[in-house]
Motif scaffolding. Structure first.
Motif, mmCIF file in Angstrom:
data_model
loop_
_atom_site.group_PDB
_atom_site.id
_atom_site.type_symbol
_atom_site.label_atom_id
_atom_site.label_comp_id
_atom_site.label_asym_id
_atom_site.label_seq_id
_atom_site.Cartn_x
_atom_site.Cartn_y
_atom_site.Cartn_z
ATOM 1 N N TRP A 175 -7.899 13.775 6.251
ATOM 2 C CA TRP A 175 -7.050 13.514 7.403
ATOM 3 C C TRP A 175 -6.104 14.555 7.922
ATOM 4 O O TRP A 175 -4.978 14.717 7.158
ATOM 5 C CB TRP A 175 -6.332 12.091 7.066
ATOM 6 N N TYR A 235 -1.525 14.276 11.628
ATOM 7 C CA TYR A 235 -1.379 12.819 11.991
ATOM 8 C C TYR A 235 -1.368 12.701 13.616
ATOM 9 O O TYR A 235 -2.002 11.610 14.060
ATOM 10 C CB TYR A 235 -0.156 12.321 11.424
ATOM 11 N N ARG A 282 12.782 -3.348 15.244
ATOM 12 C CA ARG A 282 12.248 -3.337 13.739
ATOM 13 C C ARG A 282 12.879 -4.519 13.069
ATOM 14 O O ARG A 282 13.508 -5.199 13.324
ATOM 15 C CB ARG A 282 12.985 -1.880 13.061
ATOM 16 N N PHE A 304 0.984 -1.396 -0.143
ATOM 17 C CA PHE A 304 0.144 -0.008 -0.128
ATOM 18 C C PHE A 304 0.836 1.384 0.058
ATOM 19 O O PHE A 304 2.077 1.128 0.023
ATOM 20 C CB PHE A 304 -0.948 -0.028 1.197
ATOM 21 N N ALA A 322 1.867 10.734 6.374
ATOM 22 C CA ALA A 322 0.766 11.137 7.530
ATOM 23 C C ALA A 322 1.541 12.102 8.548
ATOM 24 O O ALA A 322 0.923 13.346 8.848
ATOM 25 C CB ALA A 322 0.265 9.997 8.116
ATOM 26 N N GLY A 358 0.718 5.569 1.665
ATOM 27 C CA GLY A 358 0.298 6.585 2.057
ATOM 28 C C GLY A 358 0.733 7.829 1.286
ATOM 29 O O GLY A 358 1.534 8.172 0.930
ATOM 30 N N GLY A 372 11.627 6.510 2.843
ATOM 31 C CA GLY A 372 10.516 7.569 2.994
ATOM 32 C C GLY A 372 10.682 8.436 1.927
ATOM 33 O O GLY A 372 11.809 9.351 1.707
ATOM 34 N N ILE A 373 9.486 8.895 1.396
ATOM 35 C CA ILE A 373 9.765 10.047 0.246
ATOM 36 C C ILE A 373 9.763 11.191 1.037
ATOM 37 O O ILE A 373 10.440 12.158 0.555
ATOM 38 C CB ILE A 373 8.375 9.891 -0.562
ATOM 39 N N THR A 374 9.136 11.517 2.231
ATOM 40 C CA THR A 374 9.269 12.571 2.810
ATOM 41 C C THR A 374 10.650 12.749 3.591
ATOM 42 O O THR A 374 11.183 13.775 3.569
ATOM 43 C CB THR A 374 8.310 12.808 4.319
ATOM 44 N N GLU A 415 13.526 3.739 13.026
ATOM 45 C CA GLU A 415 12.475 4.462 12.376
ATOM 46 C C GLU A 415 11.383 4.602 13.568
ATOM 47 O O GLU A 415 11.300 3.668 14.567
ATOM 48 C CB GLU A 415 11.948 4.246 11.201
ATOM 49 N N ASN A 473 9.880 8.224 9.478
ATOM 50 C CA ASN A 473 11.544 8.070 9.575
ATOM 51 C C ASN A 473 11.880 8.896 10.710
ATOM 52 O O ASN A 473 10.943 9.878 10.899
ATOM 53 C CB ASN A 473 12.007 8.271 8.093
HETATM 54 C C1 LIG Z 1 7.334 2.357 8.532
HETATM 55 C C2 LIG Z 1 7.417 3.696 8.040
HETATM 56 N N1 LIG Z 1 8.444 4.442 7.904
HETATM 57 C C3 LIG Z 1 8.518 5.684 7.209
HETATM 58 C C4 LIG Z 1 7.326 6.290 6.639
HETATM 59 C C5 LIG Z 1 7.833 7.403 5.746
HETATM 60 O O1 LIG Z 1 7.433 7.090 4.542
HETATM 61 P P1 LIG Z 1 7.178 8.454 3.761
HETATM 62 O O2 LIG Z 1 5.501 8.655 3.740
HETATM 63 O O3 LIG Z 1 7.201 7.836 2.287
HETATM 64 O O4 LIG Z 1 7.635 9.466 3.978
HETATM 65 C C6 LIG Z 1 6.246 5.646 6.710
HETATM 66 C C7 LIG Z 1 4.908 6.048 6.166
HETATM 67 N N2 LIG Z 1 3.824 5.918 6.864
HETATM 68 C C8 LIG Z 1 2.555 5.809 6.412
HETATM 69 C C9 LIG Z 1 1.435 5.199 6.868
HETATM 70 C C10 LIG Z 1 0.733 5.751 8.058
HETATM 71 C C11 LIG Z 1 -0.427 4.977 8.446
HETATM 72 O O5 LIG Z 1 -0.679 5.380 9.729
HETATM 73 O O6 LIG Z 1 -0.960 4.276 7.898
HETATM 74 C C12 LIG Z 1 2.245 7.326 6.025
HETATM 75 O O7 LIG Z 1 2.830 8.041 6.520
HETATM 76 O O8 LIG Z 1 1.108 7.586 5.102
HETATM 77 C C13 LIG Z 1 6.300 4.168 7.485
HETATM 78 O O9 LIG Z 1 4.798 3.565 7.570
#
Ligand SMILES: Cc1[nH+]cc(COP(=O)(O)O)c(CN[C@@H](CCC(=O)O)C(=O)O)c1O
Length: 305
Positions: A125, A128, A147, A36, A256, A38, A217-219, A192, A197
């Motif tokens: 939403w 967060y 982890r 999935f 989020a 987000g 992570g993209i963020t 993390e 992250n």
């Molecule tokens: C384990 C994990 N680590 C790092 C990140 C940050 O990744 P990014 O969103 O690409 O910067 C996320 C996103 N977590 C998603 C799921 C949250 C949820 O409650 O479900 C999110 O931030 O959408 C993770 O789930």
């Protein structure tokens, strides 16, 4: 979540929200093999826009490849499905959830003749961990849950089943009066958060764990690029929990979580005990970019109209 008005993209069609159902013998429901994303859409100067849409869709397809799940739609179709999920629900800002799962065509681990299905849902939403925590910062604790080992769970895939570890860690942190968990990897180094992250600041330098056990992570990628544009040095290294105790600042990043300051770890105040100046600068830059208020990185925004 199931009883609301709206539409969900399901295997190529927009279906009524309440009718977007699956059978109780859906394979992913039993074994957790699914992937999935987000993603967020923000109100922007040029209209509601999805932030780094292509990067999220690329990761979704990479996650499916890692899990060896065939994808029945193209990246372009999934990009358009996310735009449609926001647009058709008349959302000005949204959290978007694409999810890829195996259906009820069979049972058992052999996974013969299973069919891959994809849904894309979108809903409002907000912050967060609460608007107030974007400034005040959150209280976190080192988790008793480790982890994933990189050869047990494929940590570069955002896979459904990986999040049992995240839920156990987050529930434990909340039960101890904290807002989030900090998970260590199998060797005891900071990995993390349960869904974010991690970054810390020491003497003006930003540090973030090497990816290994953490999601790419993209963020995280976005903040690293923005920090370097602002002239900060960014080091990816092995971080120990006690280095965090004596850091000047710390924060989480995620779609989020956005940029959420950390004010305390394991009952030790981090720096001033609230959002630090570097965190505030990067958080402000981040929100300017996602809302289209910055001339830089407009290519990261995809309008939904
Ligand atoms: C384990 C994990 N680590 C790092 C990140 C940050 O990744 P990014 O969103 O690409 O910067 C996320 C996103 N977590 C998603 C799921 C949250 C949820 O409650 O479900 C999110 O931030 O959408 C993770 O789930």
């Amino acid at each position: 979540m199931s009883d609301r008005d709206g539409l969900i993209w399901f295997d190529g069609e927009m279906v009524d929200w309440r009718e977007a159902k699956t059978h109780v013998l859906t394979h992913t429901l039993h074994y957790g093999m699914g992937v999935f994303e987000g993603v967020r859409a923000y109100e922007a100067e040029q209209g509601t826009s999805i932030f780094r849409l292509e990067a999220h869709t690329d990761r979704l397809f990479n996650s499916a490849k890692i899990m060896n799940m065939p994808m029945p739609f193209s990246k372009e179709e999934i990009n358009e499905a996310q735009r449609a999920a926001v647009r058709e629900n008349n959302l000005k800002s949204a959290y978007i959830r694409p999810m890829v799962f195996y259906g009820s065509e069979g049972m058992g681990l052999r996974a013969d003749n299973l069919k891959t299905h994809i849904i894309v849902a979108a809903w409002e939403w907000g912050a967060y961990m609460g608007e107030e925590n974007l400034q005040r910062g959150i209280k976190i604790a080192t988790s008793s849950f480790t982890r994933h080992h990189v050869n047990v769970t494929m940590t570069k895939a955002k896979s459904n089943g990986a999040y049992m570890n995240s839920m156990l860690a987050l529930q434990e942190a909340i039960s101890h009066g904290c807002d989030e968990a900090l998970l260590l990897d199998t060797e005891g180094y900071v990995s993390e958060g349960s869904g974010e992250n991690f970054f810390m600041v020491k003497d003006g330098v930003l540090y973030t764990p090497e990816l290994t056990a953490a999601l790419d992570g993209i963020t995280r990628k976005t903040i690293i690029q923005m920090a370097k544009e602002e002239g900060f040095e960014v080091r990816e290294k092995r971080i120990t929990r006690d280095e965090v105790y004596i850091a000047d600042e710390a924060f989480f990043t995620g779609t989020a979580a956005e940029v959420t300051p950390i004010r305390e770890l394991d009952n030790r105040q981090i720096g001033s005990g609230s959002r630090g100046p570097v965190t505030e600068l990067l958080q402000t830059k981040y929100f300017d970019v996602v809302h289209g208020r910055s001339a830089k990185h407009m290519d990261w925004l995809t309008p939904v109209a």
